[in-house]
Design a protein around this motif. Structure first.
Motif, mmCIF file in Angstrom:
data_model
loop_
_atom_site.group_PDB
_atom_site.id
_atom_site.type_symbol
_atom_site.label_atom_id
_atom_site.label_comp_id
_atom_site.label_asym_id
_atom_site.label_seq_id
_atom_site.Cartn_x
_atom_site.Cartn_y
_atom_site.Cartn_z
ATOM 1 N N TYR A 25 0.837 -1.201 0.000
ATOM 2 C CA TYR A 25 0.000 0.000 0.000
ATOM 3 C C TYR A 25 0.876 1.256 0.000
ATOM 4 O O TYR A 25 0.631 2.200 -0.762
ATOM 5 N N VAL A 26 1.906 1.267 0.839
ATOM 6 C CA VAL A 26 2.814 2.428 0.902
ATOM 7 C C VAL A 26 3.506 2.620 -0.446
ATOM 8 O O VAL A 26 3.640 3.751 -0.934
ATOM 9 N N PHE A 131 11.119 13.192 -1.376
ATOM 10 C CA PHE A 131 10.805 12.374 -0.192
ATOM 11 C C PHE A 131 9.818 11.260 -0.543
ATOM 12 O O PHE A 131 10.028 10.091 -0.190
ATOM 13 N N LEU A 132 8.731 11.614 -1.234
ATOM 14 C CA LEU A 132 7.722 10.611 -1.594
ATOM 15 C C LEU A 132 8.267 9.612 -2.603
ATOM 16 O O LEU A 132 7.923 8.425 -2.565
ATOM 17 N N TYR A 137 10.157 3.408 -2.688
ATOM 18 C CA TYR A 137 10.953 2.178 -2.654
ATOM 19 C C TYR A 137 11.751 2.069 -1.342
ATOM 20 O O TYR A 137 12.819 1.456 -1.287
ATOM 21 N N PHE A 138 11.202 2.658 -0.270
ATOM 22 C CA PHE A 138 11.720 2.493 1.095
ATOM 23 C C PHE A 138 13.187 2.893 1.220
ATOM 24 O O PHE A 138 13.947 2.287 1.980
ATOM 25 N N ARG A 139 13.581 3.921 0.476
ATOM 26 C CA ARG A 139 14.985 4.346 0.507
ATOM 27 C C ARG A 139 15.366 4.905 1.871
ATOM 28 O O ARG A 139 16.553 4.973 2.206
ATOM 29 N N GLN A 140 14.356 5.293 2.669
ATOM 30 C CA GLN A 140 14.649 5.805 4.006
ATOM 31 C C GLN A 140 15.210 4.726 4.926
ATOM 32 O O GLN A 140 15.790 5.032 5.964
ATOM 33 N N LEU A 141 15.003 3.453 4.552
ATOM 34 C CA LEU A 141 15.605 2.349 5.304
ATOM 35 C C LEU A 141 16.989 2.087 4.714
ATOM 36 O O LEU A 141 17.099 1.640 3.575
ATOM 37 N N PRO A 142 18.063 2.368 5.453
ATOM 38 C CA PRO A 142 19.404 2.216 4.881
ATOM 39 C C PRO A 142 19.701 0.767 4.521
ATOM 40 O O PRO A 142 19.276 -0.159 5.208
ATOM 41 N N PHE A 143 20.409 0.588 3.429
ATOM 42 C CA PHE A 143 20.909 -0.700 2.934
ATOM 43 C C PHE A 143 19.816 -1.619 2.380
ATOM 44 O O PHE A 143 19.937 -2.137 1.281
ATOM 45 N N ILE A 144 18.754 -1.849 3.164
ATOM 46 C CA ILE A 144 17.797 -2.899 2.781
ATOM 47 C C ILE A 144 16.537 -2.365 2.105
ATOM 48 O O ILE A 144 15.751 -3.146 1.578
ATOM 49 N N GLY A 145 16.318 -1.042 2.133
ATOM 50 C CA GLY A 145 15.052 -0.476 1.660
ATOM 51 C C GLY A 145 14.695 -0.852 0.242
ATOM 52 O O GLY A 145 13.601 -1.358 -0.033
ATOM 53 N N LEU A 148 14.017 -4.534 -0.127
ATOM 54 C CA LEU A 148 12.725 -4.874 0.473
ATOM 55 C C LEU A 148 11.591 -4.579 -0.500
ATOM 56 O O LEU A 148 10.686 -5.408 -0.698
ATOM 57 N N SER A 149 11.635 -3.394 -1.130
ATOM 58 C CA SER A 149 10.590 -3.035 -2.096
ATOM 59 C C SER A 149 10.601 -3.997 -3.283
ATOM 60 O O SER A 149 9.548 -4.349 -3.822
ATOM 61 N N GLY A 150 11.791 -4.443 -3.685
ATOM 62 C CA GLY A 150 11.883 -5.403 -4.783
ATOM 63 C C GLY A 150 11.262 -6.745 -4.441
ATOM 64 O O GLY A 150 10.527 -7.324 -5.244
ATOM 65 N N PHE A 151 11.515 -7.225 -3.223
ATOM 66 C CA PHE A 151 10.931 -8.498 -2.801
ATOM 67 C C PHE A 151 9.419 -8.383 -2.614
ATOM 68 O O PHE A 151 8.680 -9.333 -2.904
ATOM 69 N N VAL A 152 8.955 -7.223 -2.135
ATOM 70 C CA VAL A 152 7.504 -7.002 -2.019
ATOM 71 C C VAL A 152 6.859 -7.069 -3.398
ATOM 72 O O VAL A 152 5.797 -7.677 -3.581
#
Length: 686
Positions: A25-26, A131-132, A137-145, A148-152
């Motif tokens: 959703y995000v 920012f949006l 693609y969750f870039r605010q999460l360092p390294f894994i963001g 994570l978006s790719g696996f989602v």
């Protein structure tokens, strides 16, 4: 299809959908606004733009200014020209020339106004649009963001395929049977199916392209074996424009004007426009200009052109004709254009925007179907409480995103000029703090009907204020921007339409809908839930199985024994991992660290104690301690260690793909971490 296969696909679709629903959703909500990233940035600045053709930009002056301030000699530069504003971005890579210059290992990014030549850092230029886009693609999460978006996206593709399979026979009939007067579960099911089918091609495109863009690096991992682990050579073949030129030495030769090459390249092919440029080894004896552009949409859908020039002689080093397709380059560009709606102009973006919100609705209805279907009298109170908790948390996170985003638009417009250079930090703090507070409020309100109505109304009110505040602060009223500032006009119009739609939906949602909910028909007494749970537990205490010794599963290991073994496995796994690190010494690789004194630093001892010693420590205490606090402490540490182990495993695959033995050991350690977390969770619940 057999009933068993149907149930397998149905349960797989449900579980995969529920697991990724919030993250998905995000992704779609932020992605909808990311389509207008440049427009939002221009709306935020509120300045009129002149739409200067990029070939007419005075690049020489920009490069001279940067050279005076940052000494470009020995650097690689990347110029991004594909902005709708009168700005370009320039990225300066690390300094290569270690003989004549002080090494600068910091990569710098600047945004330069092509009219005034004023430059800003990335932080100074940071906008809500950026920012949006990064939240998408969750870039605010360092390294894994990004991963994570790719696996989602990958699991989303899985959910799409299983959804089509289970609805295949009734896709057409169910599409025309939507009836808002039937039971609430049926309403959600029909709307989930109907809107899911409408957006199916779009969702499939997004799932495939999102997975590739998010975890594309993993797609290339098998290819590294074909290149004998030479990742630089692989990247050169996959993305020729990023070819790296080794630094040799500086030269006193006169560098030819970049401006002339920009105009020459732009005019080489009809309807060709520059989008990017690279300058390799600035003022080195092998300095190169790499200019890249694309044909217009009217001319060709995919048409990437590239010319590489010698910066001293002007000779062509390489030419890539945009009228001739290159499978590797152009297929990647195809995926990017499909993902970002980078074709067809403004109206294609509007279609993508609408389809993205339709997908958000499909995700929400999927969650509502799940919680409605699992709130039955036949289920235990514990099961019903868990289901409602999932529904309250998921809807609180997802639905509160609408008013929080609207509030953030108002914030950036009302932010005083003196705080503009700090807006990146302000945006991070404000957005995530208010989102967290709103999520907590709606979660503990425990009323999905209220959450829906409140977020729609607050989002509609805040959204309709956005064009008004923009007019007051910037004097960019919607009737003024219609003719000459279409980018600013489009953002205001977007919020007017969004707010109007949200308000109409708010008016349509009547209390009678709430009465149809299974939670209204079978309410939960939250005030007395602890007492009710105790009563239920006493009534439904499972019977102790009196099995004979012959019936005992000889392979069964007691839970505490399992946990001790897994802790020991982790500790030994880390010790073996460190021993594996010495393996390359047999092949003439030095393992001596720079500035080594012969004495191991204290930090290294602490590191080994944390990842080796603590595993053995928890294994030892588990033999004797069964207190609740200890179980929780073990569970939390196992999660932290597990996340690190999995991250280390992925990092080894990406950066040390040739070290197969180490990767294998890390895979075992990561698997053991998962098993340990699972068993500790069972112990915690026992």
């Amino acid at each position: 299809m057999s009933k068993r296969n149907y149930n397998v696909f149905f349960n797989t679709h449900t579980v995969s959908g529920i697991v990724i629903s919030v993250a998905l959703y995000v992704i779609f909500f932020a992605g909808a606004f990311s389509l207008f990233k440049d427009e939002i940035s221009l709306w935020e600045e509120g300045k009129e733009i002149k739409h200067i053709e990029k070939k007419n930009v005075d690049f020489d002056k920009i490069l001279n200014n940067l050279d005076k301030e940052y000494n470009l000699t020995g650097r690689d530069l990347q110029l991004n020209l594909n902005f709708k504003s009168d700005e370009i971005s320039v990225a300066l890579d690390v300094q290569k020339d270690s003989i004549n210059n002080k090494i600068d290992l910091e990569r710098k990014i600047f945004f330069i106004d092509t009219n005034t030549f004023e430059n800003k850092t990335y932080e100074e230029q940071y906008s809500l649009g950026e920012f949006l886009y990064r939240l998408h693609y969750f870039r605010q999460l360092p390294f894994i963001g990004q991963y994570l978006s790719g696996f989602v996206s990958l699991f989303f593709l899985f959910a799409i395929v299983t959804g089509v399979i289970i609805h295949w026979k009734k896709i057409v009939s169910n599409f025309y049977q939507f009836n808002p007067k039937v039971t609430l579960k049926r309403i959600w099911t029909d709307s989930h199916t109907a809107l899911g089918i409408i957006g199916l091609p779009f969702q499939f495109i997004f799932a495939v392209t999102g997975a590739y863009l998010g975890i594309g690096i993993l797609v290339l991992l098998p290819a590294t074996f074909l290149y004998n682990g030479n990742q630089d050579k692989l990247i050169e073949d996959v993305r020729p424009a990023r070819k790296n030129y080794e630094w040799v030495k500086t030269t006193n030769q006169e560098v030819l004007s970049f401006n002339s090459f920009a105009k020459k390249t732009n005019d080489t092919w009809n309807e060709f426009h520059l989008t990017r440029a690279f300058i390799r080894n600035y003022k080195g004896n092998n300095m190169e200009y790499v200019l890249i552009g694309e044909l217009s949409d009217q001319e060709k859908y995919i048409g990437i052109g590239r010319i590489v020039y010698n910066a001293y002689t002007g000779k062509f080093e390489e030419i890539k004709d945009p009228n001739k397709l290159s499978y590797l380059e152009d297929s990647q560009r195809l995926l990017a254009r499909l993902h970002f709606a980078d074709f067809g102009g403004f109206w294609v973006k509007i279609i993508y925007f609408i389809l993205a919100f339709i997908t958000c609705f499909v995700i929400i209805t999927g969650v509502l179907i799940y919680i409605e279907a699992r709130n039955k009298k036949s289920m235990t109170l514990k099961q019903r409480l868990y289901t409602t908790k999932v529904g309250h948390i998921y809807l609180a996170i997802c639905l509160s995103l609408f008013p929080i985003t609207a509030l953030s638009f108002l914030l950036v417009k009302l932010l005083p000029e003196s705080y503009m250079n700090q807006r990146m930090d302000i945006l991070y703090f404000f957005f995530f703090t208010t989102w967290f507070i709103a999520t907590l409020y709606f979660r503990y309100k425990r009323d999905n009907y209220f959450t829906n109505k409140a977020t729609l109304l607050s989002g509609a009110i805040l959204g309709i204020l956005i064009p008004i505040v923009n007019g007051i602060v910037s004097n960019n009223w919607i009737w003024k921007t219609y003719n000459n500032q279409i980018e600013i006009f489009s953002v205001d119009l977007l919020w007017i339409l969004l707010s109007t739609t949200a308000f109409l939906v708010y008016l349509k949602i009547k209390p009678t809908i709430k009465e149809q909910s299974a939670f209204t028909k079978h309410p939960i007494d939250y005030k007395n839930r602890k007492q009710l749970l105790l009563e239920e537990k006493s009534k439904t205490t499972s019977k102790i199985e009196k099995t004979s010794k012959t019936e005992i599963n000889k392979n069964e290991i007691p839970m505490k024994t399992k946990i001790v073994i897994l802790w020991l496995f982790l500790g030994m796994g880390w010790i073996v991992h460190h021993i594996y690190g010495l393996f390359n010494i047999y092949y003439n690789e030095t393992l001596i660290l720079e500035n080594a004194t012969g004495e191991a630093p204290l930090a290294h001892h602490i590191y080994r104690i944390i990842f080796e010693g603590l595993c053995l420590f928890f294994a030892l205490l588990t033999l004797e301690v069964s207190k609740k606090w200890f179980i929780w402490m073990s569970f939390i540490w196992a999660i932290i260690a597990g996340i690190y182990n999995i991250y280390h495993f992925i990092e080894a695959i990406i950066f040390e793909s040739s070290n197969i033995s180490e990767i294998f050991m890390l895979a075992l350690v990561s698997t053991a971490s998962v098993f340990l977390i699972r068993n500790l969770n069972l112990w915690r619940k026992a």
